[in-house]
Design a protein around this motif. Structure first.
Motif, PDB file in Angstrom:
ATOM      1  N   ASP A  10      -6.420   2.353  -6.759  1.00  0.00           N
ATOM      2  CA  ASP A  10      -5.016   1.682  -6.760  1.00  0.00           C
ATOM      3  C   ASP A  10      -4.281   2.523  -7.873  1.00  0.00           C
ATOM      4  O   ASP A  10      -3.034   2.976  -7.660  1.00  0.00           O
ATOM      5  N   CYS A  14      -0.759   4.985  -6.952  1.00  0.00           N
ATOM      6  CA  CYS A  14       0.421   4.588  -7.985  1.00  0.00           C
ATOM      7  C   CYS A  14       0.949   5.592  -8.514  1.00  0.00           C
ATOM      8  O   CYS A  14       1.808   6.057  -8.547  1.00  0.00           O
ATOM      9  N   LEU A  30       1.696  -1.897 -10.102  1.00  0.00           N
ATOM     10  CA  LEU A  30       0.696  -2.515  -9.481  1.00  0.00           C
ATOM     11  C   LEU A  30       0.994  -4.267  -9.759  1.00  0.00           C
ATOM     12  O   LEU A  30       0.468  -4.925  -8.713  1.00  0.00           O
ATOM     13  N   SER A  34       0.896  -6.751  -6.387  1.00  0.00           N
ATOM     14  CA  SER A  34      -0.478  -7.733  -6.070  1.00  0.00           C
ATOM     15  C   SER A  34       0.153  -9.057  -6.898  1.00  0.00           C
ATOM     16  O   SER A  34      -0.589 -10.117  -6.524  1.00  0.00           O
TER      17      SER A  34
END
Length: 90
Positions: A10, A14, A30, A34
């Motif tokens: 991730d 990103c 992030l 999330s």
């Protein structure tokens, strides 16, 4: 790529989508995706791992702030992983 954790992947995605982001801007992106808090104790060791494996480079913006950029090896790893992941779908 398969040796990286999901969180590290991730992070790599990103970083690839941002222009020389700082650790803080990566964290904010992030967290926005999330809705979960990411601690510095989790973020920076994982960024260091990505630098150590050669998929990310790290540079200095100023004395207190670093930037991160995806390396050529990182781009190739993401492309290969994306192709592999896509091939797993029916």
């Amino acid at each position: 790529m398969h040796q990286l954790t999901g969180f590290q992947r991730d992070l790599l995605y990103c970083i690839a989508g941002l222009d020389r982001p700082s650790g803080q801007s990566i964290k904010e992106k992030l967290e926005g995706r999330s809705d979960r808090q990411i601690t510095h104790g989790r973020l920076y060791p994982n960024l260091d791992t990505l630098v150590e494996t050669g998929v990310v480079t790290k540079g200095e913006i100023d004395r207190r702030t670093n930037y991160y950029a995806i390396s050529e090896a990182g781009v190739e790893a993401l492309e290969a992983y994306h192709e592999w992941a896509g091939s797993q779908l029916p």
